[in-house]
Write a protein that holds these residues in place. Structure first.
Motif, mmCIF file in Angstrom:
data_model
loop_
_atom_site.group_PDB
_atom_site.id
_atom_site.type_symbol
_atom_site.label_atom_id
_atom_site.label_comp_id
_atom_site.label_asym_id
_atom_site.label_seq_id
_atom_site.Cartn_x
_atom_site.Cartn_y
_atom_site.Cartn_z
ATOM 1 N N LEU A 118 16.132 -4.532 -1.178
ATOM 2 C CA LEU A 118 15.905 -4.861 0.230
ATOM 3 C C LEU A 118 15.410 -6.297 0.382
ATOM 4 O O LEU A 118 14.549 -6.751 -0.371
ATOM 5 C CB LEU A 118 14.877 -3.910 0.845
ATOM 6 N N PRO A 119 15.897 -7.021 1.379
ATOM 7 C CA PRO A 119 15.377 -8.366 1.652
ATOM 8 C C PRO A 119 14.016 -8.286 2.323
ATOM 9 O O PRO A 119 13.486 -7.204 2.610
ATOM 10 C CB PRO A 119 16.425 -8.962 2.592
ATOM 11 N N ARG A 120 13.467 -9.432 2.627
ATOM 12 C CA ARG A 120 12.103 -9.492 3.149
ATOM 13 C C ARG A 120 11.946 -8.804 4.504
ATOM 14 O O ARG A 120 10.979 -8.066 4.716
ATOM 15 C CB ARG A 120 11.659 -10.952 3.261
ATOM 16 N N ALA A 121 12.855 -9.031 5.430
ATOM 17 C CA ALA A 121 12.658 -8.595 6.813
ATOM 18 C C ALA A 121 12.381 -7.098 6.945
ATOM 19 O O ALA A 121 11.424 -6.705 7.618
ATOM 20 C CB ALA A 121 13.849 -9.000 7.674
ATOM 21 N N PRO A 122 13.181 -6.214 6.349
ATOM 22 C CA PRO A 122 12.872 -4.778 6.503
ATOM 23 C C PRO A 122 11.557 -4.371 5.845
ATOM 24 O O PRO A 122 10.876 -3.457 6.330
ATOM 25 C CB PRO A 122 14.066 -4.081 5.849
ATOM 26 N N LYS A 123 11.162 -5.035 4.769
ATOM 27 C CA LYS A 123 9.877 -4.730 4.139
ATOM 28 C C LYS A 123 8.730 -5.141 5.061
ATOM 29 O O LYS A 123 7.740 -4.401 5.211
ATOM 30 C CB LYS A 123 9.762 -5.423 2.779
ATOM 31 N N ASP A 124 8.858 -6.292 5.684
ATOM 32 C CA ASP A 124 7.805 -6.745 6.599
ATOM 33 C C ASP A 124 7.705 -5.834 7.820
ATOM 34 O O ASP A 124 6.607 -5.523 8.291
ATOM 35 C CB ASP A 124 8.069 -8.185 7.039
ATOM 36 N N ARG A 125 8.854 -5.398 8.341
ATOM 37 C CA ARG A 125 8.831 -4.474 9.484
ATOM 38 C C ARG A 125 8.142 -3.168 9.100
ATOM 39 O O ARG A 125 7.373 -2.598 9.892
ATOM 40 C CB ARG A 125 10.251 -4.210 9.979
ATOM 41 N N ALA A 126 8.412 -2.705 7.891
ATOM 42 C CA ALA A 126 7.797 -1.464 7.425
ATOM 43 C C ALA A 126 6.283 -1.616 7.292
ATOM 44 O O ALA A 126 5.521 -0.715 7.661
ATOM 45 C CB ALA A 126 8.415 -1.054 6.089
ATOM 46 N N LEU A 127 5.831 -2.745 6.778
ATOM 47 C CA LEU A 127 4.398 -2.970 6.639
ATOM 48 C C LEU A 127 3.712 -3.034 8.003
ATOM 49 O O LEU A 127 2.613 -2.494 8.187
ATOM 50 C CB LEU A 127 4.139 -4.258 5.849
ATOM 51 N N ARG A 128 4.360 -3.663 8.956
ATOM 52 C CA ARG A 128 3.763 -3.733 10.299
ATOM 53 C C ARG A 128 3.750 -2.356 10.955
ATOM 54 O O ARG A 128 2.832 -2.039 11.727
ATOM 55 C CB ARG A 128 4.514 -4.761 11.143
ATOM 56 N N ALA A 129 4.748 -1.532 10.639
ATOM 57 C CA ALA A 129 4.743 -0.162 11.156
ATOM 58 C C ALA A 129 3.570 0.623 10.567
ATOM 59 O O ALA A 129 2.928 1.425 11.264
ATOM 60 C CB ALA A 129 6.069 0.522 10.825
ATOM 61 N N ILE A 130 3.282 0.396 9.293
ATOM 62 C CA ILE A 130 2.121 1.035 8.667
ATOM 63 C C ILE A 130 0.832 0.581 9.335
ATOM 64 O O ILE A 130 -0.042 1.390 9.663
ATOM 65 C CB ILE A 130 2.092 0.726 7.155
ATOM 66 N N ALA A 131 0.703 -0.725 9.559
ATOM 67 C CA ALA A 131 -0.510 -1.255 10.191
ATOM 68 C C ALA A 131 -0.714 -0.648 11.576
ATOM 69 O O ALA A 131 -1.829 -0.228 11.937
ATOM 70 C CB ALA A 131 -0.430 -2.777 10.273
ATOM 71 N N ASP A 132 0.352 -0.572 12.358
ATOM 72 C CA ASP A 132 0.246 0.007 13.703
ATOM 73 C C ASP A 132 -0.152 1.477 13.637
ATOM 74 O O ASP A 132 -0.965 1.954 14.446
ATOM 75 C CB ASP A 132 1.588 -0.137 14.442
ATOM 76 N N ALA A 133 0.416 2.214 12.674
ATOM 77 C CA ALA A 133 0.111 3.641 12.546
ATOM 78 C C ALA A 133 -1.341 3.865 12.146
ATOM 79 O O ALA A 133 -1.985 4.808 12.624
ATOM 80 C CB ALA A 133 1.052 4.279 11.523
ATOM 81 N N LEU A 134 -1.869 3.014 11.276
ATOM 82 C CA LEU A 134 -3.262 3.150 10.870
ATOM 83 C C LEU A 134 -4.203 3.004 12.064
ATOM 84 O O LEU A 134 -5.172 3.761 12.210
ATOM 85 C CB LEU A 134 -3.606 2.111 9.800
ATOM 86 N N VAL A 135 -3.928 2.040 12.909
ATOM 87 C CA VAL A 135 -4.771 1.834 14.089
ATOM 88 C C VAL A 135 -4.612 2.993 15.070
ATOM 89 O O VAL A 135 -5.595 3.527 15.598
ATOM 90 C CB VAL A 135 -4.427 0.491 14.765
ATOM 91 N N ALA A 136 -3.365 3.398 15.309
ATOM 92 C CA ALA A 136 -3.103 4.462 16.284
ATOM 93 C C ALA A 136 -3.705 5.795 15.852
ATOM 94 O O ALA A 136 -4.090 6.617 16.700
ATOM 95 C CB ALA A 136 -1.600 4.606 16.495
ATOM 96 N N ARG A 137 -3.797 6.015 14.548
ATOM 97 C CA ARG A 137 -4.275 7.307 14.046
ATOM 98 C C ARG A 137 -5.630 7.161 13.342
ATOM 99 O O ARG A 137 -5.972 7.921 12.442
ATOM 100 C CB ARG A 137 -3.215 7.901 13.106
#
Length: 423
Positions: A22-41
């Motif tokens: 995988l290139p950088r962009a999908p990995k970065d999107r996934a990490l930001r999704a994790i960060a958002d989920a941690l805050v939301a939950r």
């Protein structure tokens, strides 16, 4: 090997193969999704963490250790922000380490590639669960996490939230796995999973790291043990030396880059030791000193074990030495190869100390507390390696990769006479 462990290990193995290209962009999107989920939950995480904290209290765990274990809304937010910072770091995967054209016309490149499946064995703080996962994902690796049993409820919740955050992304959710079980048997399974796990990284105290190194059949990168020294040379500025020593010891004593021993040249001992003892006492530090240190003030008599100790507390061992070479000999005998410092105004002494001390980091006129990936300017770290293979010192994203050689020809053939090009 238990069925449960095989299930998560094979899932990580399969995910690693999907994640690696995988290139950088999908990995970065996934990490930001994790960060958002941690805050939301966050409430869900804090509730699970409360179970761990209550169990720790019932077991008589010290308040200091409970504080390391505890998560609240602010700490969860800080963990999420750390994930976003990892997303912002450069991606090491695909970097050309070496490249060129050989005399025979072959184009040769050495590229950074993920290690594959990384096992992390760690103690205490549940934030490491997220930090380690983020670094592994960013560098294209799947991760098997085996945290402390004291944080099992917290770690279970954190991994579940990260996996669920990954499901709608291009990064496979199986790339983050929690090793099942709370007993030592689960640790042994991870250490013996050669063929499923590519490398183990233990993070914790000396006993944990030694056990993993001695018992693992999976390659291990040693991290963390820090018996760090500050040597005050005969030509040191005394006030500067006192400030550096107090910072190295007392600024944050529970971390691996805190100083655990200071050595002082006999030529400056009269000027330095009384001032150092006073400053350390004011900082709440207990000095375990040899007979020559004891001449200058009240200290606890030092023992052989004290010189080997990684206190991780407001304690420090101390000795007077007759020369720079004697200081180096002491460091070689008792040190852990983490970080050692010299305070001196002599460039010659500094150069000699740097050349003789065989540690991952050597500081000149600076605190040992700077041995850190963030302080070195390359972002987050998975730990600080005190060995020489595969990495040494603070391990950032590049140290979580290996390399692959790629050569491209135009029908190149190797013969006994040399290279020919087909056709």
């Amino acid at each position: 090997m238990s069925t449960e462990f095989q299930k998560v290990a094979h899932a990580a193995r399969e995910a690693a193969a999907e994640l690696a290209p995988l290139p950088r962009a999908p990995k970065d999107r996934a990490l930001r999704a994790i960060a958002d989920a941690l805050v939301a939950r966050a409430a869900e995480i804090i509730e699970a963490n409360a179970d761990d904290v209550e169990r720790a209290r019932q077991q008589g765990t010290s308040e200091a250790m409970i504080d390391r274990l505890r998560l609240d809304e602010a700490r969860v937010a800080a963990v999420a922000e750390a994930v976003r910072q990892v997303a912002d770091l450069p991606d090491p995967v695909g970097e050309v380490v070496h490249g060129g054209t050989l005399p025979n016309g072959l184009e040769l490149r050495q590229l950074r590639v993920p290690l594959g499946v990384i096992g992390i064995i760690y103690e205490g703080r549940p934030n490491v669960t997220v930090d380690a996962a983020a670094l592994c994902l960013k560098s294209g690796n799947a991760v098997l996490l085996r945290g402390s049993s004291s944080a099992y409820s917290s770690n279970t919740a954190l991994v579940r939230i990260m996996q669920e955050a990954l499901e709608p992304t291009e990064v496979p959710a199986g790339a983050v796995q929690l090793v099942p079980g709370e007993t030592r048997d689960s640790v042994k399974e991870l250490m013996r999973a050669r063929g499923l796990v590519d490398v183990l990284i233990p993070r914790g105290g000396a006993s944990l790291i030694n056990a993993v190194v001695e018992e693992s059949s999976v390659p291990v990168i040693e991290t963390g043990v820090g018996n760090c020294h500050v040597y005050v040379d005969a030509e040191a500025d005394v006030e500067l030396a006192v400030q550096i020593l107090v910072n190295a010891k007392a600024q944050r004593p529970s971390v691996c880059n805190a100083a655990e021993t200071f050595l002082v040249h006999e030529g400056v001992a009269d000027a330095f030791v009384p001032r150092a003892l006073e400053a350390l006492r004011e900082a709440g530090v207990t000095v375990h000193g040899d007979e020559r240190i004891a001449r200058y003030g009240e200290v606890v008599p030092v023992t052989e074990d004290d010189f080997y100790a990684e206190y991780l507390s407001l304690d420090i061992a101390a000795a007077v030495v007759g020369s720079l070479e004697e200081a180096v000999a002491h460091i070689r005998r008792y040190g852990s190869g983490h970080t050692d410092a010299i305070v001196t105004s002599s460039q010659r002494a500094a150069r000699r100390f740097v050349s003789l001390v065989d540690s991952a980091a050597v500081a000149v006129n600076a605190s040992t507390r700077f041995t850190d990936g963030g302080e070195f300017g390359f972002g987050a770290e998975i730990g600080i390696s005190t060995q020489k293979l595969h990495a040494r010192g603070p391990m950032g994203l590049p140290e979580l990769t290996s390399t692959k050689w790629i050569y491209t020809g135009e029908g190149h053939l190797r013969t006994s006479e040399g290279t020919v090009v087909a056709g």
